[in-house]
Every structure is written in structure tokens, then in C-alpha cells.
Design an enzyme around this catalytic site. Structure first.
Site, PDB file in Angstrom:
ATOM      1  N   LYS A 113      43.445  48.131  34.660  1.00 31.37           N
ATOM      2  CA  LYS A 113      44.095  47.969  33.435  1.00 31.37           C
ATOM      3  C   LYS A 113      44.514  49.104  32.910  1.00 31.37           C
ATOM      4  O   LYS A 113      45.300  49.572  31.907  1.00 31.37           O
ATOM      5  CB  LYS A 113      42.898  47.290  32.527  1.00 31.37           C
ATOM      6  CG  LYS A 113      43.004  45.793  32.550  1.00 31.37           C
ATOM      7  CD  LYS A 113      42.312  44.936  31.676  1.00 31.37           C
ATOM      8  CE  LYS A 113      42.301  43.546  31.967  1.00 31.37           C
ATOM      9  NZ  LYS A 113      41.342  43.110  33.074  1.00 31.37           N
TER      10      LYS A 113
HETATM   11  C1  LIG Z   1      41.549  42.055  33.894  1.00 30.40           C
HETATM   12  C2  LIG Z   1      41.371  41.968  35.437  1.00 30.40           C
HETATM   13  C3  LIG Z   1      41.644  41.062  36.236  1.00 30.40           C
HETATM   14  C4  LIG Z   1      42.423  39.895  35.784  1.00 30.40           C
HETATM   15  O1  LIG Z   1      43.711  40.377  35.701  1.00 30.40           O
HETATM   16  P1  LIG Z   1      44.872  39.573  34.834  1.00 30.40           P
HETATM   17  O2  LIG Z   1      46.139  40.434  34.573  1.00 30.40           O
HETATM   18  O3  LIG Z   1      44.298  38.809  33.602  1.00 30.40           O
HETATM   19  O4  LIG Z   1      45.344  38.237  35.900  1.00 30.40           O
HETATM   20  C5  LIG Z   1      40.913  41.063  37.491  1.00 30.40           C
HETATM   21  N1  LIG Z   1      40.022  41.971  37.955  1.00 30.40           N
HETATM   22  C6  LIG Z   1      39.421  43.055  36.835  1.00 30.40           C
HETATM   23  C7  LIG Z   1      38.618  44.056  37.620  1.00 30.40           C
HETATM   24  C8  LIG Z   1      40.026  43.087  35.598  1.00 30.40           C
HETATM   25  O5  LIG Z   1      39.637  43.846  34.935  1.00 30.40           O
END
Ligand SMILES: *Cc1c(COP(=O)(O)O)cnc(C)c1O
Length: 471
Positions: A113
């Protein structure tokens, strides 16, 4: 470039207008009117660019209301080796024959993120300064989103973050990451309750339109178009690293929750990047796997949403999925509204199994899916450690398992690594009997002084706290 709403609202907006917004006024999600197309000559030019310059080229196709020199400076300031650990920013390594891991989690909070949120922080600061405005970001987190937002916004002018989290329910590492921030514009609020209570508080405050306007409340959730756009860049960067020329197809597997990450892959593919297959990997919360197998999208109730060992994928519905379905139904807003407003509203599900559009998900858009359980995750973590001396986190393990089920000889399969194992140490200990090594900068963070207030699960208390801390 103009942006429209998936639900057919007649207004068209520019990038900076939707940058600070969430949903469109009709409840839809913003998408560009069309996806810019990238030809072979452009791909050849982009192949040799450093990450920050590649980001600038891609963003420029979607952002025409920030002067190019400013946008270039924002990209250069965001994607540095200092913040992301390497010059490649998203280094790719081959794990076994034809299977690659693309590292997206070497940013400040060790999860993918950061890739988008770090850019968002700089875009917000730029745009707020230009408008002479301020924004107070209110959010709810059980881990990754909240810390990524705080590390992106810390010290930024014009922005404050009020992040609620369920008291005592995050891992000690995640708590320490957030609560050790001493920046004045970052406010951690531990709510006596569970994650749903935090989400309810955010909703209640946002629904108080008077308060929202007076205190300029905003969000940074995953439906924000700028976040999605930032993620498009690493599909290109991964493609270039996995191939020697631009005529080779590559497939990607993406650990998925809200469908934000993989939707960026869909955008990259729609622009003409030679992606063969996009594999959506889910855990036991398999709303998306079910759709791609059956054509039925069935939102889960809270009681049917499992708490798993890949918690950032524990979703009851996938908030970005509407963007893809809009393309799937030929951008027919009336049809989209019937599915997402009428069908989902009335019965909590829609069924495209008999609709010719459903076949297009695989045939035209290249989607496949897979699902993992806790036992699969442990087995994948052990196997990857044993055979390749590589530690993967539980989310990336979900990806690896689904990837192996969809391998096609001769087509590189890139698995997106979405977090570092240290963030989910308990599951690593369960699988391997030992804690993963910790990056130096995080040694001993549990012992640092904490900056957090504890409040009851009550929207009025949170409003009072925001009001008090807004001047
Ligand atoms: C947020 C997240 C996901 C999922 O991503 P999306 O964009 O919601 O599909 C997967 N793995 C980790 C470690 C995350 O922080």
C-alpha cells in the site's frame, strides 16, 4: 483526460477534482473516459526508464491538470531508493523456473500500500497548497491501510490524519509502527471495540454533512482513483524486468481483497501492456474466486466473513470490483446500476452466469482465480523456505499457490509480493518455528513511546476529539 462515474452521472471531472474525493455523487466509482493506448514504440522507450520517470510517463496520460514539471518533481520525490530500499523500487527475482516475485513491500510500512499511498501524500500536499485548503483524513484500520496512510501523510502541510483502530487487536508490531509516530498531524485513536465499530464511527461522522464540511473530512480508502493509478506503474515495471523484449506475454498473480491491486493490472492490460492472464488469488474469503468460477457475485454477511491468517484479504465485498464489472458489461451504466444497486441492494448478489458478458471475463479480459486456506498458506511458506531459502508472508503465499495452478510453459508468471513476512510474524512462527528477521530500522520499535488516545466506540466522542485538535 476526463473522468466519469460507473453509475452514469452526467458530470465529467478532471483528475485534481476527484483526487480529494471518494465516491462519485451517484455512489459510483470514477474511471477515465477511455484507457490511453500504449504502442510498441512507447513501450520500447519506457523499458529503459528509471521507476520515477516511468511513473511520470504513465501518470501524465491520466493527469492533465498538474503542470508536467510539477508532476515530474512529485514522482521523483516519491519513488526514491531512500524510501523504497533499492534503485529498482520494485525489484523482481526468479523463484523457480518461470515463477517470479515482484517486491512491492520495501516501503516505509513493509506492505504494497506504500506504493500508492506515498504518492497520494505528495499529491495531497501539492493540491491542498495550490487551493490554500486543508484536509482532515478520517479512517478505520485493522493494520496495513492505516499505517501506510500515516507514513504517507506524516509531516505533510495541510493534512491531518485521525486513524481509528480497535484497541488491543492489532499485532504488537503493527501497533508499534503506528503509535510510535510522534508527528503532530498524526492522531491515533484506539477505540474500545472491534474493527466494525471503527468503520461505523467513520460512516457516522461522514454522514454528518454539516460536521464533514466544517471540518473538511476526507478519506484515503482504496476506491480513490489516484491510488489505483499509482499501482498501474508497477505492472509495467514488472513486465519490463521479466522480459527482454516487448512482444512476450507475461502473467501476473495478485493476492486480492478489495480488488484494488488487480484492478490496476486490468488497467495496465487495457492500455496494451502484453499481459496474458491476471490471476486473482483469495483466501477463505472467496467472494472473487466464486465470481470468476461461477459468474455469481455474492456479498458475504459479517458473520460469514472469516478472520484468517492473511487478514488484509478478509473482505465481505470487494469495493473496487464495480470498476471491472463496468468494463465487463461494455460500460453500460444502466446495466451496471441494475447489478450493483438493484440486485445487490435487494438480494445481496448478482448472477451473470447466463450472460454472454461473463465469458468475456476470462476470454477477453484474461482473468482467472484461485483460493487458499490456512493449511495451504503454512505449506507454501514451508515449501518456499525449504526449496528456495526465501521467506514469504501469508498474503504472498496465497498468491504463490494460485500462481502455480495457472502456470503456462513459456509465459513468465509474476507474483506480486504484497507484504514482508515480519508484519505477520505469528503465522511465520507457526509455519517455521522461528521469527523472520526484522529490518534494522524496526528493531525495538515496541519499546518506543506511544502517541495514542483511547476513546469509547462512540462517534460523538470522536467528533469532539477531531474538533479539539483542528486548530
Ligand atoms: C491490502 C492488501 C491486500 C489486498 O489488496 P486489494 O487491493 O485490497 O485487493 C493484499 N495483501 C496485503 C498485504 C495488503 O495489505
Amino acid at each position: 483526460m476526463n473522468y466519469l462515474s460507473t453509475r452514469g452521472h452526467p458530470d465529467r471531472k478532471r483528475f485534481c477534482e476527484i483526487l480529494l474525493e471518494g465516491l462519485a455523487p451517484d455512489g459510483g466509482l470514477y474511471l477515465p473516459e477511455q484507457y490511453p493506448q500504449v504502442d510498441a514504440a512507447t513501450l520500447a522507450k519506457w523499458r529503459v526508464l528509471p521507476y520515477a520517470e516511468l511513473a511520470f510517463e504513465i501518470l501524465s496520460l491520466y493527469i492533465d491538470d498538474i503542470p508536467p514539471a510539477d508532476l515530474k518533481a512529485i514522482c521523483a520525490k516519491t519513488y526514491t531508493a531512500e524510501v523504497f530500499g533499492t534503485d529498482e523500487i520494485v525489484p523482481l527475482r526468479e523463484l523457480e523456473d518461470g515463477v517470479y516475485l515482484e517486491a512491492l513491500s520495501n516501503g516505509p510500512t513493509l506492505a504494497f500500500k506504500d506504493m500508492a499511498m506515498q504518492l497520494l501524500g505528495n499529491l495531497f500536499e501539492y493540491e491542498l497548497a495550490r487551493r490554500g485548503a486543508e484536509l482532515n483524513i478520517l479512517g478505520a484500520t485493522s493494520g496495513d491501510t492505516g499505517s501506510a496512510a500515516e507514513y504517507a501523510m506524516r509531516g505533510k502541510k495541510g493534512v491531518r490524519v485521525f486513524m481509528t483502530s480497535p484497541d488491543g487487536r492489532m499485532s504488537p508490531f503493527q501497533q508499534a509502527q503506528m503509535f510510535s509516530l510522534q508527528d503532530e498531524n498524526i492522531h491515533n485513536i484506539a477505540i474500545t471495540g472491534v474493527f466494525d465499530d471503527c468503520q461505523d464511527i467513520v460512516k457516522a461522522v461522514s454522514n454528518d454533512l454539516g460536521f464533514k464540511r466544517k471540518y473538511r473530512i476526507g478519506t484515503v480508502n482504496s476506491i480513490n482513483w489516484a491510488r489505483l493509478l499509482a499501482q498501474v506503474v508497477y505492472y509495467f515495471a514488472g513486465y519490463f524486468q521479466a522480459t527482454a523484449s516487448n512482444d512476450k506475454p507475461v502473467s501476473f498473480t495478485v493476492p486480492s481483497g478489495n480488488f484494488g491491486n488487480v484492478c490496476a493490472g486490468h488497467v495496465a492490460r487495457s492500455m496494451g501492456l502484453p499481459i496474458q492472464t491476471l490471476v486473482v488469488a483469495t483466501n477463505e474469503n472467496d467472494v472473487l474466486d466464486e465470481f470468476f468460477r461461477t459468474g455469481v457475485y455474492r456479498v458475504r454477511a459479517a458473520v460469514d466473513t472469516h478472520e484468517t491468517s492473511s487478514p488484509s484479504m478478509d473482505i465481505s465485498k470487494a469495493s473496487n470490483f464495480e470498476r471491472f464489472v463496468f468494463d465487463l458489461v461494455g460500460r453500460d451504466a444502466a446495466k451496471l446500476r441494475k447489478l450493483f444497486v438493484d440486485d445487490l441492494g435487494l438480494q445481496g448478489s448478482f448472477d451473470l452466469s447466463a450472460d454472454p458478458a461473463f465469458k468475456q471475463a476470462a476470454e477477453r479480459f484474461g482473468f482467472k482465480s484461485g483460493r487458499s486456506t490456512h493449511a495451504d498458506r503454512l505449506a507454501t511458506i514451508r515449501d518456499t523456505e525449504k526449496r528456495f531459502a526465501t521467506l514469504v508472508d501469508p498474503h504472498t503465499a496465497d498468491g504463490l499457490k494460485a500462481a502455480r495452478e495457472q502456470l503456462v510453459p513459456g509465459v513468465p508468471m509474476v507474483v506480486l509480493e504484497t507484504a514482508l513476512p515480519i508484519k505477520f510474524a505469528a503465522t511465520l512462527v507457526e509455519a517455521l518455528g522461528a521469527e523472520p528477521a526484522r529490518p534494522k530500522k524496526f528493531e525495538g520499535i515496541e519499546a518506543l513511546p506511544k502517541r495514542v488516545v483511547k476513546l469509547p466506540a462512540d462517534a460523538e466522542a470522536v467528533k469532539a476529539y477531531i474538533a479539539e485538535n483542528c486548530d
